[in-house]
Design a protein around this motif. Structure first.
Motif, PDB file in Angstrom:
ATOM      1  N   LEU A 309       0.845  -1.190   0.000  1.00  0.00           N
ATOM      2  CA  LEU A 309       0.000   0.000   0.000  1.00  0.00           C
ATOM      3  C   LEU A 309       0.884   1.245   0.000  1.00  0.00           C
ATOM      4  O   LEU A 309       1.013   1.949   1.013  1.00  0.00           O
ATOM      5  N   ASP A 310       1.506   1.529  -1.135  1.00  0.00           N
ATOM      6  CA  ASP A 310       2.522   2.589  -1.210  1.00  0.00           C
ATOM      7  C   ASP A 310       1.951   3.958  -0.854  1.00  0.00           C
ATOM      8  O   ASP A 310       2.556   4.721  -0.097  1.00  0.00           O
ATOM      9  N   GLY A 311       0.781   4.290  -1.414  1.00  0.00           N
ATOM     10  CA  GLY A 311       0.172   5.577  -1.110  1.00  0.00           C
ATOM     11  C   GLY A 311      -0.218   5.692   0.348  1.00  0.00           C
ATOM     12  O   GLY A 311      -0.038   6.745   0.984  1.00  0.00           O
ATOM     13  N   SER A 312      -0.749   4.614   0.906  1.00  0.00           N
ATOM     14  CA  SER A 312      -1.149   4.622   2.310  1.00  0.00           C
ATOM     15  C   SER A 312       0.063   4.745   3.228  1.00  0.00           C
ATOM     16  O   SER A 312      -0.007   5.404   4.279  1.00  0.00           O
ATOM     17  N   MET A 313       1.170   4.117   2.840  1.00  0.00           N
ATOM     18  CA  MET A 313       2.393   4.210   3.652  1.00  0.00           C
ATOM     19  C   MET A 313       2.873   5.653   3.728  1.00  0.00           C
ATOM     20  O   MET A 313       3.223   6.148   4.803  1.00  0.00           O
ATOM     21  N   MET A 314       2.869   6.346   2.570  1.00  0.00           N
ATOM     22  CA  MET A 314       3.292   7.749   2.588  1.00  0.00           C
ATOM     23  C   MET A 314       2.341   8.581   3.443  1.00  0.00           C
ATOM     24  O   MET A 314       2.771   9.468   4.192  1.00  0.00           O
ATOM     25  N   TYR A 315       1.056   8.306   3.339  1.00  0.00           N
ATOM     26  CA  TYR A 315       0.062   9.046   4.124  1.00  0.00           C
ATOM     27  C   TYR A 315       0.314   8.872   5.618  1.00  0.00           C
ATOM     28  O   TYR A 315       0.208   9.837   6.393  1.00  0.00           O
ATOM     29  N   MET A 316       0.619   7.658   6.045  1.00  0.00           N
ATOM     30  CA  MET A 316       0.847   7.409   7.464  1.00  0.00           C
ATOM     31  C   MET A 316       2.031   8.220   7.977  1.00  0.00           C
ATOM     32  O   MET A 316       1.977   8.801   9.071  1.00  0.00           O
ATOM     33  N   ALA A 317       3.114   8.260   7.206  1.00  0.00           N
ATOM     34  CA  ALA A 317       4.287   9.049   7.602  1.00  0.00           C
ATOM     35  C   ALA A 317       3.929  10.529   7.677  1.00  0.00           C
ATOM     36  O   ALA A 317       4.306  11.238   8.631  1.00  0.00           O
ATOM     37  N   PHE A 318       3.197  11.016   6.675  1.00  0.00           N
ATOM     38  CA  PHE A 318       2.771  12.416   6.665  1.00  0.00           C
ATOM     39  C   PHE A 318       1.903  12.730   7.878  1.00  0.00           C
ATOM     40  O   PHE A 318       2.084  13.764   8.539  1.00  0.00           O
ATOM     41  N   ALA A 319       0.921  11.870   8.151  1.00  0.00           N
ATOM     42  CA  ALA A 319      -0.038  12.141   9.218  1.00  0.00           C
ATOM     43  C   ALA A 319       0.647  12.232  10.574  1.00  0.00           C
ATOM     44  O   ALA A 319       0.376  13.149  11.365  1.00  0.00           O
ATOM     45  N   ILE A 320       1.542  11.284  10.859  1.00  0.00           N
ATOM     46  CA  ILE A 320       2.205  11.265  12.168  1.00  0.00           C
ATOM     47  C   ILE A 320       3.089  12.489  12.355  1.00  0.00           C
ATOM     48  O   ILE A 320       3.064  13.157  13.395  1.00  0.00           O
ATOM     49  N   MET A 321       3.875  12.832  11.322  1.00  0.00           N
ATOM     50  CA  MET A 321       4.762  13.987  11.444  1.00  0.00           C
ATOM     51  C   MET A 321       3.966  15.298  11.456  1.00  0.00           C
ATOM     52  O   MET A 321       4.341  16.261  12.133  1.00  0.00           O
ATOM     53  N   PHE A 322       2.849  15.346  10.720  1.00  0.00           N
ATOM     54  CA  PHE A 322       1.998  16.535  10.721  1.00  0.00           C
ATOM     55  C   PHE A 322       1.439  16.786  12.122  1.00  0.00           C
ATOM     56  O   PHE A 322       1.424  17.919  12.612  1.00  0.00           O
ATOM     57  N   ILE A 323       0.987  15.717  12.781  1.00  0.00           N
ATOM     58  CA  ILE A 323       0.446  15.841  14.131  1.00  0.00           C
ATOM     59  C   ILE A 323       1.541  16.278  15.107  1.00  0.00           C
ATOM     60  O   ILE A 323       1.323  17.147  15.963  1.00  0.00           O
ATOM     61  N   ALA A 324       2.726  15.700  14.971  1.00  0.00           N
ATOM     62  CA  ALA A 324       3.836  16.088  15.839  1.00  0.00           C
ATOM     63  C   ALA A 324       4.179  17.563  15.663  1.00  0.00           C
ATOM     64  O   ALA A 324       4.387  18.296  16.647  1.00  0.00           O
ATOM     65  N   GLN A 325       4.222  18.021  14.418  1.00  0.00           N
ATOM     66  CA  GLN A 325       4.537  19.431  14.162  1.00  0.00           C
ATOM     67  C   GLN A 325       3.440  20.355  14.668  1.00  0.00           C
ATOM     68  O   GLN A 325       3.712  21.437  15.200  1.00  0.00           O
ATOM     69  N   ALA A 326       2.175  19.944  14.519  1.00  0.00           N
ATOM     70  CA  ALA A 326       1.061  20.773  14.970  1.00  0.00           C
ATOM     71  C   ALA A 326       1.089  20.976  16.479  1.00  0.00           C
ATOM     72  O   ALA A 326       0.754  22.062  16.980  1.00  0.00           O
ATOM     73  N   TYR A 327       1.496  19.940  17.230  1.00  0.00           N
ATOM     74  CA  TYR A 327       1.558  20.032  18.688  1.00  0.00           C
ATOM     75  C   TYR A 327       2.926  20.503  19.184  1.00  0.00           C
ATOM     76  O   TYR A 327       3.165  20.546  20.391  1.00  0.00           O
ATOM     77  N   GLY A 328       3.817  20.845  18.258  1.00  0.00           N
ATOM     78  CA  GLY A 328       5.130  21.360  18.638  1.00  0.00           C
ATOM     79  C   GLY A 328       6.049  20.329  19.242  1.00  0.00           C
ATOM     80  O   GLY A 328       6.942  20.672  20.035  1.00  0.00           O
ATOM     81  N   VAL A 329       5.870  19.053  18.882  1.00  0.00           N
ATOM     82  CA  VAL A 329       6.707  17.975  19.410  1.00  0.00           C
ATOM     83  C   VAL A 329       7.878  17.738  18.455  1.00  0.00           C
ATOM     84  O   VAL A 329       7.667  17.433  17.278  1.00  0.00           O
ATOM     85  N   GLU A 330       9.084  17.897  18.965  1.00  0.00           N
ATOM     86  CA  GLU A 330      10.277  17.661  18.154  1.00  0.00           C
ATOM     87  C   GLU A 330      10.620  16.168  18.170  1.00  0.00           C
ATOM     88  O   GLU A 330      10.707  15.562  19.232  1.00  0.00           O
ATOM     89  N   MET A 331      10.802  15.596  16.985  1.00  0.00           N
ATOM     90  CA  MET A 331      11.173  14.183  16.880  1.00  0.00           C
ATOM     91  C   MET A 331      12.524  14.089  16.189  1.00  0.00           C
ATOM     92  O   MET A 331      12.697  14.593  15.072  1.00  0.00           O
TER      93      MET A 331
END
Length: 434
Positions: A309-331
Motif C-alpha cells: 500500500l505505497d500511497g497509504s504508507m506515505m500518508y501514514m508518515a505524513f499524518a504522524i509527522m503533521f500531528i507532531a509538528q502541529a503540537y510542537g513535538v520535536e522528533m
C-alpha cells in the motif's frame, strides 16, 4: 469500451464536483442545523455509491479465489509459487520503505504542521477509532481462516490467498483427477469477469454520487483551509509515482507511458471512489493488456492489497509527522526511524479494516507519545487524501506485478498452454457434445 468508460468516469467526477459545490454553496451558513441537513442530503447521494461498492465487494472474494486458483493450476511447477512470492515480497518491502522514507523527508522539508492557525484538539480528545493491538502473533494467526466461508463473507484478502493456495496446489496434485475441477475454476473466472463487466457499467454514476456526497457535506472550503498540507501530500504522491515508474523503466525496461495508459481506468476509478476494491477487477484486466500473465497478476495483486500500500504508507508518515509538528513535538532522526520501522510492520494485513490507514496511525501514535486526538485535525479532509493514496496504491501494485513478471521472464511473452491445460481441453471436449 475501456476508453468510453474512462471518459464517462471523468465526466461523473466533474459533475459530482459541480453539483456538490452548488448544493453546499447554496445552503451552507455555518450553523449546526444546516450542517445536519447537508449531511442528510449527502447521505442520499451516498446510497448510490454504497450500492456500487457493495456490488464490488460481492464479486471480489470469488474473483480473487477463482483467478488465483486458476493461476496456480496453470503454473504447473508449484515450486514457482515460493519464488514468485519471495520476489513479490522483496519488491513490496523495498517500495514500502521508499514510500515511508520519501514521506518523512518531504514532511521535514515543508513542515505543513508548523504554524497551523487552527484550534488544536485537546490531547485527551477521542477520535472514536478502534485502535487494534498490533502484534506479530495476531498477524500470523490471522493469516489462516477459521472457515473458508468466513474468509469469503468478510472479504479477507490474505485469508482468501492462503485458502486459494491450498485449493490450487491440491487440485494440481490430483493430476488428471483434478481436470474437471480445473475446468470448473476456469468457467468461474469467466463468469466473474462477465459480472465485473456488468457492474462497471454503473461506475460513472457511482463516481458522481461519491464525489458529490463528499463535497456537499464538507464543502471546498476545508480544502482551502488545509490547502498547504494537501498540496504537499499530493506533491509527495506525484514524486512517488515518478520514483515507481522510473524504477519500472530503468530496472524493468517497462515503458511507463504505456503502463499508465493501460491502468488509467482503474486509477481514475480508485481516485474517485477512494476504494481499492473498486479498482481490483479493472486492474487485473489492465495488467492483461500490459503483458503480465494472469498466473502472475492473480497471485501478486491480491498480496499487494495487504503488503504493498505505497500511497497509504506515505500518508501514514505524513499524518504522524503533521500531528507532531502541529503540537510542537520535536522528533529526532532516531524517533522518526522508529516510526518508519513500526509502520513497516503494523501496516501489513489491514487492508480489510475500515479506514485502515487512520487505525494504523492511531495505533502508532501511542508508540511515540503523541496524542491520538491529533487525528481529529485531518479527519475532515481524510476523504480527499484517501482519493490520492488509493490511486497511488493501484499504481504501486501494477508496477509490482510488472516487476515480478519481468523477473520471471514472462512479461509480454505469449505462454504456451501447460500440458495439464491441454489435457483438460482434450478431456472435456466429449462432454460438450449434445
Amino acid at each position: 469500451m475501456a476508453k468510453r468508460l474512462t471518459l464517462y468516469i471523468f465526466i461523473g467526477l466533474a459533475l459530482g464536483l459541480l453539483v456538490g459545490w452548488a448544493i453546499n454553496a447554496a445552503m451552507a451558513d455555518g450553523t449546526a442545523a444546516t450542517q445536519e441537513r447537508l449531511a442528510t442530503i449527502a447521505g442520499h447521494f451516498s446510497v448510490v455509491s454504497t450500492l456500487f461498492l457493495r456490488l464490488i465487494k460481492m464479486i471480489i472474494a470469488p474473483l480473487v479465489f477463482a483467478t488465483l486458483v486458476s493461476g496456480i493450476i496453470h503454473m504447473a511447477d508449484t515450486s514457482a509459487l515460493g519464488r514468485i512470492g519471495g520476489r513479490a515480497l522483496a519488491w513490496f518491502i523495498g517500495a514500502s520503505f521508499i514510500s515511508l522514507l520519501l514521506g518523512l523527508v518531504l514532511v521535514n522539508i515543508f513542515k505543513p504542521g508548523v504554524g497551523l492557525e487552527l484550534d488544536l484538539p485537546t490531547a485527551t480528545g477521542s477520535t472514536s477509532l478502534a485502535t487494534a493491538d498490533f502484534s506479530i502473533a495476531k498477524f500470523v494467526t490471522h493469516l489462516v481462516p477459521t472457515s473458508m466461508f468466513d474468509a469469503m463473507a468478510n472479504n479477507e484478502i490474505l485469508q482468501i490467498v492462503v485458502l486459494s493456495l491450498f485449493v490450487g496446489v491440491g487440485i494440481t496434485s490430483l493430476g488428471s483427477g483434478g481436470q474437471r475441477l480445473a475446468g470448473l475454476v476456469e468457467e468461474m473466472v469467466a463468469v466473474m469477469l462477465k459480472i465485473t463487466e456488468y457492474v462497471m457499467r454503473v461506475a460513472p454514476i457511482a463516481v458522481f454520487a461519491a464525489v458529490a456526497a463528499a463535497v456537499i457535506e464538507r464543502g471546498v472550503g476545508i480544502v482551502v483551509t488545509f490547502g498547504y498540507f494537501i498540496g504537499v501530500f499530493y506533491l509527495g504522491l506525484a514524486l512517488l509515482w515518478v520514483v515507481l515508474l522510473s524504477a519500472a523503466w530503468i530496472l524493468l525496461r517497462a515503458n511507463p507511458i504505456v503502463l499508465l495508459r493501460n491502468i488509467r481506468e482503474p486509477i481514475l476509478l480508485a481516485f474517485s471512489t477512494a476504494s481499492s476494491e473498486a479498482a481490483f477487477p479493472r486492474t487485473l484486466e489492465a495488467l492483461d493488456r500490459g503483458g503480465v500473465p494472469r498466473r502472475i497478476s492473480s497471485f501478486v495483486l491480491p498480496l499487494g492489497y495487504s503488503f504493498n500500500l505505497d500511497g497509504s504508507m506515505m500518508y501514514m508518515a505524513f499524518a504522524i509527522m503533521f500531528i507532531a509538528q502541529a503540537y510542537g513535538v520535536e522528533m529526532d532522526l532516531w524517533q522518526q526511524f522508529t516510526v518508519l520501522l513500526i509502520l513497516m510492520v503494523t501496516s501489513k494485513g489491514v487492508a480489510g479494516v475500515p479506514r485502515a490507514s487512520l487505525v494504523v496511525v492511531a495505533a502508532t501514535l501511542s508508540f511515540v507519545n503523541l496524542p491520538e486526538a491529533g487525528l481529529l485535525l485531518i479527519l475532515a479532509i481524510d476523504h480527499f487524501l484517501d482519493m490520492g493514496r488509493t490511486a497511488t496504491n493501484v499504481v504501486g501494485n501494477a508496477v509490482a506485478c510488472t516487476a515480478v513478471a519481468r523477473w520471471e521472464g514472462v512479461l509480454g511473452v505469449e505462454e504456451e498452454p501447460e500440458p495439464a491445460a491441454l489435457a483438460l481441453e482434450i478431456e472435456t471436449t466429449p462432454v460438450s457434445k449434445v
